[in-house]
Design an enzyme around this catalytic site. Sequence first.
Site, PDB file in Angstrom:
ATOM      1  CG  LEU A   1      47.792  36.707  36.274  1.00  0.00           C
ATOM      2  CD1 LEU A   1      49.145  36.080  35.947  1.00  0.00           C
ATOM      3  CD2 LEU A   1      47.829  38.203  36.046  1.00  0.00           C
TER       4      LEU A   1
ATOM      5  CE  LYS B   1      59.004  25.767  35.147  1.00  0.00           C
ATOM      6  NZ  LYS B   1      57.982  25.758  36.220  1.00  0.00           N
TER       7      LYS B   1
ATOM      8  CB  CYS C   1      42.145  28.840  36.958  1.00  0.00           C
ATOM      9  SG  CYS C   1      43.834  29.471  37.045  1.00  0.00           S
TER      10      CYS C   1
ATOM     11  CG  ASN D   1      38.543  31.409  39.192  1.00  0.00           C
ATOM     12  OD1 ASN D   1      38.455  32.374  38.448  1.00  0.00           O
ATOM     13  ND2 ASN D   1      39.702  30.818  39.445  1.00  0.00           N
TER      14      ASN D   1
ATOM     15  CG  PHE E   1      32.462  34.846  31.654  1.00  0.00           C
ATOM     16  CD1 PHE E   1      33.309  33.750  31.707  1.00  0.00           C
ATOM     17  CD2 PHE E   1      33.014  36.109  31.732  1.00  0.00           C
ATOM     18  CE1 PHE E   1      34.674  33.914  31.828  1.00  0.00           C
ATOM     19  CE2 PHE E   1      34.378  36.284  31.859  1.00  0.00           C
ATOM     20  CZ  PHE E   1      35.214  35.184  31.905  1.00  0.00           C
TER      21      PHE E   1
END
Length: 444
Positions: free
Chosen positions: A156, A37, A269, A217, A258
Amino acid sequence: MSERISVIGTGYLGATHAAGMAELGHEVIGVDVDAEKIERLSRGEVPFYEPGLPELLRKHVESGRLRFTTDIREAAEFADVHFIGVGTPQLKSGYGADMVYVDAAIDALAPLLTRPSVILGKSTVPVGTAARLAARVRELAPVGDDAQLGWNPEFLREGFAVEDTLRPDRLVLGVDPVQPGRIEEVARRVYADALARETPIVVTDLATAELVKVSANAFLATKISFINAVAEVCDATGADVKDLADAIGYDDRIGRKFLGAGLGFGGGCLPKDIRAFMARAGELGVDQALTFLREVDAVNLRRRQHVVELAEREVGGSLVGARIAVLGAAFKPDSDDVRDSPALDVAGQLHLAGAHVRVHDPEGMVNAARVWPTLDFAESPQGAVQDADLVILATEWRQFRDLDPEEVGRLVAHRRIIDGRNCLPAERWIAAGWTYRGLGRHSG
């Protein structure tokens, strides 16, 4: 003022944050134990799909403002501000978050801190982690109390991560009120550009900062599952969930965002964060406070099974031998992330039930093939739908939303479509002779 920054962990969060910090004028070094990576990032190659990030990464690798290494000693010698951006996946043995990577990062970095340093955690962690890690840093660092840890959660959105890094809608900073040290002062220098644009900043204690991300969340997941639960009632009564969502969305206490009924949420997430939140509440003895999240999770998973059952009905009662096109594999558009993807889960369930499933996704097929190598993958939407008995739109990529129903109709064996994201112009597809099935919507 330019800072010397290290970002430990160069996955989705870390690589994006490192490139963003370089764009904001800082000198940045990214650190990871994955040599392959690091080699790719050093060549300016992004090992995942995120719009705008490849250009930003190449720009600052070439400018020399951003570099990468597998040597954490190099990062400790170079930087005075260290961001922790490693993953916290769900434990294989339960709902909790696996802290092995966060703990390993702290244990590797702290003993190398020989001058005053600030560590800012960005990973999503169970509440109480930051206080534990702050004590661990002070214990291991040669400079003792001059090595200070705060928590600066990330917010994010995949597909918008560059924008969210460079122009965040808010900043949250957790500090130890007993030992605040230089954390806020340093963070304000790091984020000077955002603060100059009057980005709101909430400076709070460590526990509150940790809870902000999982609470956000959990709220979003609850809102999505709420409208999907209502969609089940709409299916049973003939009501239309889209019109219903439009109507309640005009209430500014609720809002329209939403409230899109469909296949539900996925990714790396929301699912694991709400489960880790429940697990941590149980450890703290307040598990009853979050028991509603179990139903949020259950509603979300039920949407996938609902689409499989709807597909079975549409093809005549048996999936065995049915040719089904699934448009989408990533959990959302503008991403190649297939972790806990509703689209890929549906494709896999159909395949296991005996259907011949052909999948197309603009960016997610390589990752999807690693998870489900036995699925058939097509290079185009047209290839996926060729001779299909049923088409399922499972990820709302623009390429799929813009498909011409007449053109697609000439390719399929039967004009049947399940709009798993309620994003197609239903009237247009029905007018072209398709049997259209939305989720919680009027069908023709």
